[in-house]
Design a protein around this motif. Structure first.
Motif, PDB file in Angstrom:
ATOM      1  N   SER A  73       0.956  -1.351   0.110  1.00  0.00           N
ATOM      2  CA  SER A  73      -0.128   0.044   0.043  1.00  0.00           C
ATOM      3  C   SER A  73       0.989   1.141  -0.008  1.00  0.00           C
ATOM      4  N   ARG A  78      -3.922   3.421  -1.611  1.00  0.00           N
ATOM      5  CA  ARG A  78      -4.130   2.328  -0.415  1.00  0.00           C
ATOM      6  C   ARG A  78      -4.850   1.159  -0.780  1.00  0.00           C
ATOM      7  N   THR A  95      -4.016  -2.303  11.186  1.00  0.00           N
ATOM      8  CA  THR A  95      -5.510  -2.614  11.649  1.00  0.00           C
ATOM      9  C   THR A  95      -5.977  -1.549  12.564  1.00  0.00           C
ATOM     10  N   TYR A 130      -6.609  -2.091   0.888  1.00  0.00           N
ATOM     11  CA  TYR A 130      -7.306  -2.368   2.102  1.00  0.00           C
ATOM     12  C   TYR A 130      -7.973  -3.812   1.856  1.00  0.00           C
ATOM     13  N   GLY A 132      -7.637  -4.641   7.211  1.00  0.00           N
ATOM     14  CA  GLY A 132      -6.929  -3.380   7.515  1.00  0.00           C
ATOM     15  C   GLY A 132      -6.332  -2.993   6.219  1.00  0.00           C
ATOM     16  N   GLU A 133      -5.067  -2.086   6.230  1.00  0.00           N
ATOM     17  CA  GLU A 133      -4.357  -1.752   4.991  1.00  0.00           C
ATOM     18  C   GLU A 133      -3.043  -2.572   5.112  1.00  0.00           C
ATOM     19  N   LEU A 139      -0.016  -5.588   8.377  1.00  0.00           N
ATOM     20  CA  LEU A 139      -1.066  -4.764   8.430  1.00  0.00           C
ATOM     21  C   LEU A 139      -1.295  -3.761   9.220  1.00  0.00           C
TER      22      LEU A 139
END
Length: 130
Positions: free
Chosen positions: A79, A84, A106, A86, A123-124, A104
């Motif tokens: 990301s 980004r 989160t 997700y 999350g990302e 991640l």
């Protein structure tokens, strides 16, 4: 000096130090970088890291095998600030068929993909390490 992507800078420094077979490397201090390094330490990719609050630096000690091969073979920033990525907990990628690790960000903090799946939080995806 202002960096637009400090996580990519951290990953690039680790990648370069591993290829040059350096024992350690220095990076600037930030909470996000510190959390990423904690995940890498828990997973066994780095030995340890030291935090110097006065100089606002961290010293990261890389982990090597007996044959002087770094345990980190690759790092990838998934990301980016411009794009980004997700995922839900069911869609967390399995890096290198389980030999790697996804990191991640989160709602419960920065954690590995395995821990995020276990806690059922998405999350990302910050980066992948193998």
């Amino acid at each position: 000096m202002s960096l637009s992507d400090p996580i990519a800078d951290l990953l690039t420094r680790i990648r370069n130090a591993a290829k040059a077979k350096h024992r350690y490397l220095d990076v600037s201090l930030s909470q996000m970088k510190k959390s990423i390094l904690e995940v890498l330490k828990e997973a066994g990719f780095i030995e340890h890291f030291l935090v110097d609050n006065e100089k606002k630096k961290m010293r990261v000690f890389l982990k090597y095998t007996k044959e002087k091969q770094c345990l980190i073979n690759g790092l990838k920033r998934n990301s980016k600030p411009s794009v980004r990525k997700y995922v839900g907990y069911k869609d967390i990628p399995n890096v290198m068929e389980g030999l790697g690790l996804a990191i991640l960000s989160t709602s419960k903090g920065i954690m590995s993909g395995y821990k995020a799946k276990h806690e059922k939080v998405g999350g990302e995806i910050l980066c992948s390490v193998w």
